[in-house]
Design a protein around this motif. Structure first.
Motif, short mmCIF file in Angstrom:
data_model
loop_
_atom_site.label_atom_id
_atom_site.label_comp_id
_atom_site.label_asym_id
_atom_site.label_seq_id
_atom_site.Cartn_x
_atom_site.Cartn_y
_atom_site.Cartn_z
N GLY A 158 0.83 -1.09 0.13
CA GLY A 158 0.07 -0.15 -0.06
C GLY A 158 0.72 1.14 0.02
O GLY A 158 0.39 2.18 -0.51
N ALA A 159 2.10 1.19 0.64
CA ALA A 159 2.86 2.26 0.75
C ALA A 159 3.57 2.80 -0.65
O ALA A 159 3.78 4.04 -1.12
N GLY A 160 3.34 1.93 -1.68
CA GLY A 160 3.66 2.06 -3.20
C GLY A 160 2.79 3.25 -3.54
O GLY A 160 3.00 4.08 -4.35
N ALA A 161 1.46 2.90 -3.27
CA ALA A 161 0.46 3.77 -3.74
C ALA A 161 0.52 5.36 -2.92
O ALA A 161 0.41 6.43 -3.57
N MET A 162 1.00 5.16 -1.74
CA MET A 162 1.00 6.72 -1.02
C MET A 162 2.24 7.26 -1.56
O MET A 162 2.32 8.25 -1.56
N LEU A 163 3.31 6.55 -1.99
CA LEU A 163 4.70 7.12 -2.60
C LEU A 163 4.14 7.73 -3.76
O LEU A 163 4.85 8.80 -4.05
N ALA A 164 3.28 7.34 -4.40
CA ALA A 164 2.90 7.79 -5.82
C ALA A 164 2.28 9.28 -5.46
O ALA A 164 2.65 10.25 -6.29
N ASN A 165 1.59 9.59 -4.44
CA ASN A 165 1.16 10.98 -4.12
C ASN A 165 2.35 12.03 -3.80
O ASN A 165 2.23 13.13 -3.72
N VAL A 166 3.55 11.40 -3.30
CA VAL A 166 4.62 11.95 -2.92
C VAL A 166 5.63 12.27 -3.93
O VAL A 166 6.11 13.57 -4.21
N VAL A 167 5.73 11.26 -4.84
CA VAL A 167 6.75 11.51 -5.81
C VAL A 167 6.06 11.21 -7.40
O VAL A 167 6.06 12.24 -8.07
N GLY A 168 5.28 10.34 -7.43
CA GLY A 168 4.68 9.84 -8.86
C GLY A 168 3.88 11.02 -9.43
O GLY A 168 3.99 11.74 -10.66
N VAL A 169 2.88 11.53 -8.54
CA VAL A 169 2.12 12.58 -9.24
C VAL A 169 2.50 13.98 -9.47
O VAL A 169 2.41 14.42 -10.46
N PRO A 170 3.54 14.46 -8.50
CA PRO A 170 4.06 15.40 -8.74
C PRO A 170 5.20 15.41 -9.86
O PRO A 170 5.06 16.34 -10.77
N LEU A 171 5.91 14.47 -10.05
CA LEU A 171 6.62 14.33 -11.24
C LEU A 171 5.94 14.27 -12.59
O LEU A 171 6.46 14.80 -13.46
N GLY A 172 4.74 13.38 -12.47
CA GLY A 172 3.97 13.44 -13.44
C GLY A 172 3.38 14.61 -14.14
O GLY A 172 3.25 15.08 -15.31
N ALA A 173 2.98 15.71 -12.96
CA ALA A 173 2.58 16.77 -13.48
C ALA A 173 3.61 17.74 -13.98
O ALA A 173 3.49 18.40 -14.98
N PHE A 174 4.87 17.72 -13.62
CA PHE A 174 5.94 18.24 -13.97
C PHE A 174 6.38 17.88 -15.33
O PHE A 174 6.40 18.76 -16.21
N ALA A 175 6.16 16.55 -15.67
CA ALA A 175 6.62 16.12 -16.83
C ALA A 175 5.48 16.52 -18.00
O ALA A 175 5.90 16.93 -19.01
#
Length: 422
Positions: A158-175
């Motif tokens: 589940g922490a994988g999904a939580m990490l998405a909010n910290v890293v994945g989503v901001p990186l995706g928005a920046f990309a």
């Protein structure tokens, strides 16, 4: 008579019995599965940061583009149990690989599509694959971790999904700002394909055949009262937290007086708290599942009420948002573990139903929070609604603990060996 009704070593538990010690390290496959949920969490929320660009490109309003988020949530609600039933007779490793394949294909369709209807259909298809992957991944991780580390393993997944909010989503928005909004979808498609290779390499083949599994035997899980209590707890705990989180921006800007540019940093704080909550909650849940779930259910409404009262001050508000991530979502891996266990012979369906319950709670809680935002409570309305919904979690979590203690008293004679119940 002595009972320890707050331990995980139950005769009816999925993982078996015995007082074994947790291993120093979890199996590598648990972390591989966490990578998969990281991708799933990223794709679920990355659209939020790309809505204006998507709306402009496919010529719809921003509000209409928001349906790409809604349809994904609906797909998760219906997709997790539906796909769990449709893939009953498939080996779990194959199911995971196929789900990632559909996940990658769905992102390619979005990346090349020009019709908004096609984008909606592709998002729904991706959500079905996400639900299937998540449900099966929970079962595979719990079994791989062994008797005394299932909640810990599910916390990591589940922490994988939580990490998405910290890293994945901001990186995706920046990309998306740098490469155009289609770039993140191409990247997620490529990462999904790479994850297929990792799953094929690290997930062991099933030890037993699924050929004899029937839909009727799977549906037997629905007769478990404890399972329904877990599902109610899943819906209320997530609904309470995310009812507030969905409308946290007005609270931070209108009440706390933060500049809009600082809101993402506060949201990162929530994500870090949620990540820590999953990891810590998973560890604690292996030893004290009911203490963990009840403590989280009791603490969350207090934090939400404190947000209502202290939101005029920026510093306390920022701290409370981070603590909300820590306590508000910390019981989730324990609830998933209990759901898998109480499903008996249908662990995959049990896991799938918890995924659906989390998403249903989010959808309903966010809807009520939106109504509260337009009430006289204004920006504090979602927090008040969240506190009310979150407090309801105490009912099923306490009921589960009392039920398990009664079962423990029946199962465990005195004197005798320590076969302490859940």
């Amino acid at each position: 008579m002595t009972t320890r009704g707050d331990t995980l070593h139950a005769p009816d538990a999925l993982q078996g019995t015995g007082p074994g010690q947790p291993p120093a390290r979890l199996p590598l496959v648990v972390h591989v599965l966490a990578l998969g949920t990281f991708l799933m969490g990223t794709t679920e929320f990355v659209v939020a940061g790309l809505l204006p660009e998507i709306a402009g490109d496919v010529q719809v309003s921003v509000a209409q583009a928001g349906l790409l988020i809604t349809v994904f949530a609906v797909g998760m609600i219906v997709g997790a149990p539906l796909m769990a039933m449709l893939t009953l007779r498939l080996p779990r490793r194959l199911t995971l690989i196929l789900a990632l394949g559909v996940f990658a294909a769905g992102h390619v369709i979005v990346a090349v599509g020009s019709s908004f209807s096609l984008l909606l259909a592709a998002r729904f298809l991706t959500a079905l694959a996400t639900g299937a992957f998540w449900a099966v991944a929970n079962v595979v991780a719990a079994r791989a971790a062994g008797p005394v580390s299932s909640s810990r393993a599910l916390g990591v997944v589940g922490a994988g999904a939580m990490l998405a909010n910290v890293v994945g989503v901001p990186l995706g928005a920046f990309a998306g700002q740098v490469m155009g909004w289609r770039g993140p979808f191409w990247a997620l498609a490529a990462l999904g394909a790479a994850a297929m290779v990792l799953i094929a390499r690290h997930v062991a083949p099933d030890e037993v055949s699924h050929a004899a599994v029937s839909i009727r035997s799977e549906l037997s899980a629905l007769s478990s009262g404890r399972m329904w209590l877990v599902l109610v707890a899943c819906a209320t705990t997530t609904g309470g937290v995310l009812a507030t989180y969905s409308y946290i921006s007005p609270l931070l800007t209108d009440r706390a007086g933060l500049a809009s540019g600082l809101v993402p940093l506060v949201l990162v704080g929530f994500g870090v708290g949620a990540l820590a909550g999953f990891l810590v909650g998973g560890r604690l849940g292996d030893h004290r599942p009911h203490t963990t779930t009840i403590a989280a259910a009791a603490t969350t409404p207090i934090l939400l009420l404190a947000l209502c009262l202290l939101s005029r001050s920026a510093a306390p508000t920022i701290v409370l948002v981070a603590l909300l991530g820590l306590f508000g979502l910390g019981a989730n891996p324990v609830l998933i573990s209990l759901g898998v266990r109480f499903a008996g012979r249908a662990p995959t369906l049990g896991s799938a139903l918890t995924v659906s319950a989390f998403n249903l709670g989010t959808a309903v809680g966010s809807w009520f929070a939106g109504l509260a935002l337009e009430s006289p409570l204004r920006a504090t309305g979602p927090s008040a609604v969240g506190a009310a919904i979150g407090a309801l979690t105490l009912i099923p979590t306490i009921a589960i603990a009392l039920t398990q203690r009664r079962r423990s008293a029946v199962v465990m004679p005195d004197p005798g060996p320590d076969t302490s119940a859940l």
